[in-house]
Design an enzyme around this catalytic site. Structure first.
Site, PDB file in Angstrom:
ATOM      1  CB  SER A  90     -83.156  16.042  -9.208  1.00  0.00           C
ATOM      2  OG  SER A  90     -82.230  17.088  -9.081  1.00  0.00           O
TER       3      SER A  90
HETATM    4  N1  SAH Z   1     -79.920  19.369 -13.269  1.00  0.00           N
HETATM    5  C1  SAH Z   1     -79.054  18.232 -13.020  1.00  0.00           C
HETATM    6  C2  SAH Z   1     -78.824  17.966 -11.548  1.00  0.00           C
HETATM    7  C3  SAH Z   1     -77.831  18.874 -11.056  1.00  0.00           C
HETATM    8  S1  SAH Z   1     -77.056  18.583  -9.514  1.00  0.00           S
HETATM    9  C4  SAH Z   1     -79.544  16.990 -13.700  1.00  0.00           C
HETATM   10  O1  SAH Z   1     -80.594  17.022 -14.338  1.00  0.00           O
HETATM   11  O2  SAH Z   1     -78.832  15.990 -13.633  1.00  0.00           O
HETATM   12  C5  SAH Z   1     -76.479  20.232  -9.272  1.00  0.00           C
HETATM   13  C6  SAH Z   1     -75.393  20.667 -10.220  1.00  0.00           C
HETATM   14  O3  SAH Z   1     -75.147  22.053  -9.955  1.00  0.00           O
HETATM   15  C7  SAH Z   1     -74.067  19.962 -10.013  1.00  0.00           C
HETATM   16  O4  SAH Z   1     -73.652  19.377 -11.198  1.00  0.00           O
HETATM   17  C8  SAH Z   1     -73.125  21.082  -9.563  1.00  0.00           C
HETATM   18  O5  SAH Z   1     -71.806  20.929 -10.039  1.00  0.00           O
HETATM   19  C9  SAH Z   1     -73.784  22.299 -10.176  1.00  0.00           C
HETATM   20  N2  SAH Z   1     -73.445  23.603  -9.589  1.00  0.00           N
HETATM   21  C10 SAH Z   1     -73.293  23.947  -8.288  1.00  0.00           C
HETATM   22  N3  SAH Z   1     -73.009  25.261  -8.181  1.00  0.00           N
HETATM   23  C11 SAH Z   1     -72.984  25.771  -9.450  1.00  0.00           C
HETATM   24  C12 SAH Z   1     -72.758  27.066 -10.004  1.00  0.00           C
HETATM   25  N4  SAH Z   1     -72.494  28.139  -9.268  1.00  0.00           N
HETATM   26  N5  SAH Z   1     -72.820  27.193 -11.338  1.00  0.00           N
HETATM   27  C13 SAH Z   1     -73.083  26.136 -12.147  1.00  0.00           C
HETATM   28  N6  SAH Z   1     -73.300  24.891 -11.686  1.00  0.00           N
HETATM   29  C14 SAH Z   1     -73.267  24.706 -10.348  1.00  0.00           C
END
Ligand code: SAH
Length: 216
Positions: free
Chosen positions: A64
């Site tokens: 993000s």
């Molecule tokens: N917090 C992260 C950004 C995450 S992007 C950072 O600091 O880089 C969103 C993430 O959520 C992705 O990696 C995606 O694979 C994950 N995601 C989506 N659905 C999910 C679920 N049900 N459980 C765990 N992770 C999930």
């Protein structure tokens, strides 16, 4: 050749993108001044690590924008020592920011490759208060619950019940809720039997995919 001055880029990001837009929590600003964001982005994007937008991290996912990470962290109103759960580890950057401020940080990621990469980066920097699990984060991580705070970094169709259940009395859940293309950043507070929620701002996140999220 002299390499990029990441420390200076970090300082400018904190001043312009965070303080300049009203982020004022000293603990949050100190964490952003310390965590090397360039370590959490793919090598090809290191020059852009402190730019004002999300960056692709592979597997169709993104790290993000710094401001969004800061705003969400500020919404948790951390004092230190808390036990926090993050859903969506991604690059691990948000986790590092939380690890600087809180006591223990747990994170669930559904894509194994991302979870492994984040784990490697976090331990190479030296964070010892972080635990990552591969799985469906819409169901939380019951084993370590209840949590003082939960932060979801993917967009949900509605607030997963399991996450509210795993929140401590007095705890906060920060989560983007809405459609597949845009959501509203929402703060849910649990006080006894009362659950209140307030809207912070519009936002755009990749979808939260799982049993209590979007279907695959
Ligand atoms: N917090 C992260 C950004 C995450 S992007 C950072 O600091 O880089 C969103 C993430 O959520 C992705 O990696 C995606 O694979 C994950 N995601 C989506 N659905 C999910 C679920 N049900 N459980 C765990 N992770 C999930």
């Amino acid at each position: 050749m002299i390499g990029p001055n990441f420390q200076e880029m970090r300082r400018l990001m904190v001043e312009g993108q965070l303080k300049g837009r009203g982020v004022s929590d000293e603990k949050v600003l100190a964490a952003f001044s310390k965590v090397p964001r360039e370590r959490f982005v793919p090598e090809d994007y290191q020059q852009n690590a402190y730019d004002d937008y999300p960056i692709p991290i592979g597997n169709n996912q993104t790290i993000s924008q710094p401001y969004m990470v800061a705003l969400m962290t500020e919404c948790l109103a951390l004092k230190g020592e808390e036990r926090i759960l993050e859903i969506g580890t991604g690059s691990g950057y948000q986790m590092a920011i939380l690890a600087e401020i809180a006591g223990e940080v747990y994170s669930v990621e559904r894509i194994e490759e991302l979870a492994k990469y984040a784990e490697t980066v976090l331990s190479s920097i030296g964070y010892e208060n972080c635990r990552i699990k591969v799985g469906d984060g819409t169901l939380g991580w019951e084993e370590n619950s209840p949590y003082d705070g939960i932060i979801v970094t993917a967009g949900a169709p509605n607030v997963p019940k399991s996450l509210i259940e795993q929140l401590k009395d007095g705890g906060r859940l920060v989560i983007p809720v809405g459609g597949g293309f845009s959501q509203v950043l929402t703060v849910v507070e649990k006080k006894g039997k009362s659950i209140t929620s307030r809207d912070i701002c519009g936002c755009v996140f990749v979808p939260l995919i799982g049993k209590e999220g979007w279907s695959d």
